[in-house]
Design a protein around this motif. Structure first.
Motif, PDB file in Angstrom:
ATOM      1  N   HIS A  31       0.912  -0.929  -0.302  1.00 49.19           N
ATOM      2  CA  HIS A  31       0.526   0.058   0.015  1.00 49.19           C
ATOM      3  C   HIS A  31       1.228   1.503  -0.025  1.00 49.19           C
ATOM      4  O   HIS A  31       0.487   2.072  -0.458  1.00 49.19           O
ATOM      5  CB  HIS A  31      -1.019   0.012   1.162  1.00 49.19           C
ATOM      6  CG  HIS A  31      -1.968   1.254   0.838  1.00 49.19           C
ATOM      7  ND1 HIS A  31      -0.848   2.355   2.141  1.00 49.19           N
ATOM      8  CD2 HIS A  31      -2.957   1.518   0.783  1.00 49.19           C
ATOM      9  CE1 HIS A  31      -1.757   2.859   2.407  1.00 49.19           C
ATOM     10  NE2 HIS A  31      -3.565   2.890   1.358  1.00 49.19           N
ATOM     11  N   TYR A  35       1.923   4.646  -3.226  1.00 48.65           N
ATOM     12  CA  TYR A  35       1.905   5.971  -2.900  1.00 48.65           C
ATOM     13  C   TYR A  35       3.081   7.129  -3.008  1.00 48.65           C
ATOM     14  O   TYR A  35       3.067   7.686  -4.015  1.00 48.65           O
ATOM     15  CB  TYR A  35       1.646   6.332  -1.451  1.00 48.65           C
ATOM     16  CG  TYR A  35       1.709   7.126  -1.023  1.00 48.65           C
ATOM     17  CD1 TYR A  35       0.283   8.350  -1.024  1.00 48.65           C
ATOM     18  CD2 TYR A  35       2.433   8.127  -0.326  1.00 48.65           C
ATOM     19  CE1 TYR A  35       0.877   9.777  -0.806  1.00 48.65           C
ATOM     20  CE2 TYR A  35       2.276   9.741   0.059  1.00 48.65           C
ATOM     21  CZ  TYR A  35       1.349  10.166   0.009  1.00 48.65           C
ATOM     22  OH  TYR A  35       1.350  11.357   0.084  1.00 48.65           O
ATOM     23  N   LEU A  82      -7.462  12.124  -5.518  1.00 49.56           N
ATOM     24  CA  LEU A  82      -7.446  10.536  -5.432  1.00 49.56           C
ATOM     25  C   LEU A  82      -6.098  10.106  -4.307  1.00 49.56           C
ATOM     26  O   LEU A  82      -6.335   8.867  -3.529  1.00 49.56           O
ATOM     27  CB  LEU A  82      -7.291   9.885  -6.571  1.00 49.56           C
ATOM     28  CG  LEU A  82      -7.761  10.032  -7.967  1.00 49.56           C
ATOM     29  CD1 LEU A  82      -7.581   9.274  -8.505  1.00 49.56           C
ATOM     30  CD2 LEU A  82      -9.848   9.544  -7.811  1.00 49.56           C
ATOM     31  N   TRP A  86      -7.010   6.988  -1.526  1.00 47.53           N
ATOM     32  CA  TRP A  86      -5.484   5.395  -1.710  1.00 47.53           C
ATOM     33  C   TRP A  86      -5.049   5.518  -0.119  1.00 47.53           C
ATOM     34  O   TRP A  86      -5.396   4.512   0.348  1.00 47.53           O
ATOM     35  CB  TRP A  86      -5.108   5.291  -2.607  1.00 47.53           C
ATOM     36  CG  TRP A  86      -4.507   4.899  -2.073  1.00 47.53           C
ATOM     37  CD1 TRP A  86      -2.858   4.858  -2.034  1.00 47.53           C
ATOM     38  CD2 TRP A  86      -3.904   3.444  -2.805  1.00 47.53           C
ATOM     39  NE1 TRP A  86      -2.293   3.414  -2.240  1.00 47.53           N
ATOM     40  CE2 TRP A  86      -3.202   2.543  -2.908  1.00 47.53           C
ATOM     41  CE3 TRP A  86      -5.197   2.340  -3.572  1.00 47.53           C
ATOM     42  CZ2 TRP A  86      -2.287   0.992  -2.887  1.00 47.53           C
ATOM     43  CZ3 TRP A  86      -4.613   0.919  -3.873  1.00 47.53           C
ATOM     44  CH2 TRP A  86      -3.587   0.937  -3.685  1.00 47.53           C
ATOM     45  N   GLY A  89      -7.651   3.486   2.407  1.00 46.72           N
ATOM     46  CA  GLY A  89      -7.983   1.942   2.299  1.00 46.72           C
ATOM     47  C   GLY A  89      -7.290   1.003   3.111  1.00 46.72           C
ATOM     48  O   GLY A  89      -7.982  -0.020   2.509  1.00 46.72           O
ATOM     49  N   THR A  93      -8.463  -2.192   4.989  1.00 51.40           N
ATOM     50  CA  THR A  93      -8.040  -3.401   5.086  1.00 51.40           C
ATOM     51  C   THR A  93      -7.923  -3.725   6.525  1.00 51.40           C
ATOM     52  O   THR A  93      -7.798  -4.768   7.433  1.00 51.40           O
ATOM     53  CB  THR A  93      -6.667  -4.049   4.375  1.00 51.40           C
ATOM     54  OG1 THR A  93      -5.763  -2.717   5.312  1.00 51.40           O
ATOM     55  CG2 THR A  93      -7.398  -3.462   3.352  1.00 51.40           C
ATOM     56  N   SER A 106      -6.912  -5.922  -4.023  1.00 48.49           N
ATOM     57  CA  SER A 106      -8.001  -4.745  -4.597  1.00 48.49           C
ATOM     58  C   SER A 106      -8.698  -4.117  -3.372  1.00 48.49           C
ATOM     59  O   SER A 106      -9.098  -3.445  -3.718  1.00 48.49           O
ATOM     60  CB  SER A 106      -9.089  -6.048  -5.520  1.00 48.49           C
ATOM     61  OG  SER A 106      -9.705  -7.618  -4.296  1.00 48.49           O
ATOM     62  N   LEU A 108      -7.604  -2.220  -1.315  1.00 44.18           N
ATOM     63  CA  LEU A 108      -7.050  -1.476  -0.712  1.00 44.18           C
ATOM     64  C   LEU A 108      -8.094  -0.539  -1.728  1.00 44.18           C
ATOM     65  O   LEU A 108      -7.861   1.009  -0.939  1.00 44.18           O
ATOM     66  CB  LEU A 108      -5.800  -1.033  -0.761  1.00 44.18           C
ATOM     67  CG  LEU A 108      -4.760  -2.312  -0.425  1.00 44.18           C
ATOM     68  CD1 LEU A 108      -2.810  -2.185  -0.734  1.00 44.18           C
ATOM     69  CD2 LEU A 108      -4.811  -1.855   1.463  1.00 44.18           C
ATOM     70  N   THR A 109      -8.371  -0.480  -2.314  1.00 43.55           N
ATOM     71  CA  THR A 109      -9.158   0.826  -3.100  1.00 43.55           C
ATOM     72  C   THR A 109     -10.351   1.009  -2.171  1.00 43.55           C
ATOM     73  O   THR A 109     -11.471   1.914  -2.866  1.00 43.55           O
ATOM     74  CB  THR A 109      -9.008   0.222  -4.828  1.00 43.55           C
ATOM     75  OG1 THR A 109     -10.313  -0.964  -5.054  1.00 43.55           O
ATOM     76  CG2 THR A 109      -8.235  -0.355  -5.160  1.00 43.55           C
ATOM     77  N   ARG A 110     -10.735   0.582  -1.538  1.00 46.05           N
ATOM     78  CA  ARG A 110     -11.964   0.918  -0.761  1.00 46.05           C
ATOM     79  C   ARG A 110     -11.752   2.384  -0.202  1.00 46.05           C
ATOM     80  O   ARG A 110     -13.163   2.822  -0.687  1.00 46.05           O
ATOM     81  CB  ARG A 110     -12.107  -0.059   0.516  1.00 46.05           C
ATOM     82  CG  ARG A 110     -12.907  -0.143   1.335  1.00 46.05           C
ATOM     83  CD  ARG A 110     -14.712  -0.143   1.408  1.00 46.05           C
ATOM     84  NE  ARG A 110     -15.722  -0.457   2.588  1.00 46.05           N
ATOM     85  CZ  ARG A 110     -16.506  -0.324   1.512  1.00 46.05           C
ATOM     86  NH1 ARG A 110     -16.963  -1.557   0.316  1.00 46.05           N
ATOM     87  NH2 ARG A 110     -17.199  -0.447   2.268  1.00 46.05           N
ATOM     88  N   VAL A 112     -11.021   4.711  -2.270  1.00 46.14           N
ATOM     89  CA  VAL A 112     -11.245   4.921  -3.758  1.00 46.14           C
ATOM     90  C   VAL A 112     -12.520   4.542  -4.223  1.00 46.14           C
ATOM     91  O   VAL A 112     -13.517   5.798  -4.580  1.00 46.14           O
ATOM     92  CB  VAL A 112     -11.104   4.677  -4.736  1.00 46.14           C
ATOM     93  CG1 VAL A 112     -10.936   5.524  -5.981  1.00 46.14           C
ATOM     94  CG2 VAL A 112      -9.535   5.263  -4.620  1.00 46.14           C
ATOM     95  N   ARG A 113     -13.252   3.937  -3.868  1.00 42.59           N
ATOM     96  CA  ARG A 113     -14.664   3.178  -3.707  1.00 42.59           C
ATOM     97  C   ARG A 113     -15.495   4.190  -2.911  1.00 42.59           C
ATOM     98  O   ARG A 113     -16.483   3.643  -3.965  1.00 42.59           O
ATOM     99  CB  ARG A 113     -14.316   1.922  -4.032  1.00 42.59           C
ATOM    100  CG  ARG A 113     -14.029   0.931  -5.010  1.00 42.59           C
ATOM    101  CD  ARG A 113     -13.943  -0.236  -5.586  1.00 42.59           C
ATOM    102  NE  ARG A 113     -13.679  -1.595  -4.490  1.00 42.59           N
ATOM    103  CZ  ARG A 113     -13.939  -1.817  -3.672  1.00 42.59           C
ATOM    104  NH1 ARG A 113     -15.183  -2.108  -2.587  1.00 42.59           N
ATOM    105  NH2 ARG A 113     -12.823  -2.241  -2.641  1.00 42.59           N
TER     106      ARG A 113
END
Length: 325
Positions: A31, A35, A82, A86, A89, A93, A106, A108-110, A112-113
């Motif tokens: 992660h 970055y 963004l 990120w 995220g 986890t 995937s 880790l994109t929570r 952003v979503r």
């Protein structure tokens, strides 16, 4: 409901991390690596754009320069928008790790979503922080007005003519410099201390809003604020003690940032490298991010999971009470 202790949370985090397969620290490192890589890519694009713009001189190159400058601005703006999401995220986890679920890239994109709800919470958080800081400054301004003024300053000000108040330069020449400096220093320290205490308190009361949104407990920013306030009622000191127990991690995390200023740091240390200033700064960035990644791999997972344990410990407070409508 009994409050947690820092020792309990750290022990719980160590126990959970010892059971995760593959090691959760690998995902935390990945992660942070994403970055760091994004920041380095942006820096390289900036260098490339600057180099290309320097080579498109004259009126004929104005269109190219404008296009390159626009592209750099758009990319930087997109990254500024963004990357903070990120970063969030990783909080999601940690909640999965606490529930003994498998985590992968995937997830880790929570952040952003969940862009919309998190953005609204950031805006509300910012508005509350701004309003509170303004209120504190207004109160402290009143306190400053009632503070005793040094006698020598009072004597000088009593002899001033009304028209002299309109000339700040002449006024400063008449006032005793030493007493004025001490008085200004005292008032500045008082205002800063008051603002720091209030903002730290507010930060602790709102610290779980991001977790609540990422954990699907709510989508509404104001509800997240109320829920976080309810969770931390009577637990602010314990939460602050938890953060303070990781002072060494914060301090070590600040040290690598010195290398970001390598263009000035290396010459000040007597290190003369035969490379261009831009490449010297790139070298400093690489060193800085490399040290930060090493620190994250060593202790980042344990710290993030420990903080998530505090959220898990206090969450039943809002689950047992109807949410504010």
């Amino acid at each position: 409901m009994n409050l947690f202790t820092v020792k309990q949370l750290k022990g719980q985090a160590r126990s959970i991390l010892s059971e995760t397969t593959p090691p959760y620290r690998n995902l935390v490192l990945l992660h942070s690596l994403v970055y760091a890589a994004a920041q380095l890519v942006l820096f390289l694009l900036g260098m490339l754009t600057e180099s290309m713009m320097a080579g498109t001189g004259g009126l004929s190159g104005m269109g190219t320069r404008a296009m390159l400058s626009t592209a750099e601005s758009v990319l930087s703006f997109a990254a500024d928008i963004l990357l903070p999401f990120w970063q969030l995220g990783i909080l999601y986890t940690t909640l999965l790790v606490l529930s003994r679920q498998q985590v992968n890239f995937s997830m880790l994109t929570r952040g952003v979503r969940r862009f919309g709800p998190l953005l609204r919470y950031m805006i509300v958080y910012g508005l509350i922080a701004t309003a509170v800081s303004l209120a504190v400054m207004n109160v402290m301004s009143f306190v400053v007005l009632i503070l005793p003024v040094p006698e020598e300053m009072m004597q000088v000000m009593a002899k001033l003519e009304p028209d002299m108040l309109m000339d700040p330069v002449a006024l400063l020449k008449l006032l005793p410099v030493e007493e004025l400096t001490q008085w200004l220093l005292l008032t500045s320290v008082l205002m800063f201390a008051a603002l720091l205490i209030v903002m730290v308190y507010l930060g602790q009361r709102l610290r779980f809003g991001y977790y609540l949104i990422l954990d699907d407990q709510t989508d509404r920013a104001l509800e997240a604020v109320f829920m976080s306030f309810h969770m931390t009622k009577g637990a602010v000191w314990q939460c602050l003690k938890l953060d303070l127990s990781f002072w060494w991690y914060t301090l070590l995390g600040m040290l690598p940032t010195a290398f970001i200023f390598s263009r000035w740091l290396f010459p000040a240390m007597g290190i003369d490298l035969p490379i261009a200033p831009g490449m010297l700064q790139l070298l400093g960035l690489c060193i800085s991010y490399g040290l930060e990644l090493l620190l994250v791999w060593w202790a980042g997972a344990h710290i993030e999971v420990t903080k998530a344990c505090a959220y898990q410990w206090l969450l039943p407070r809002v689950l047992q009470k109807p949410n504010p409508q």
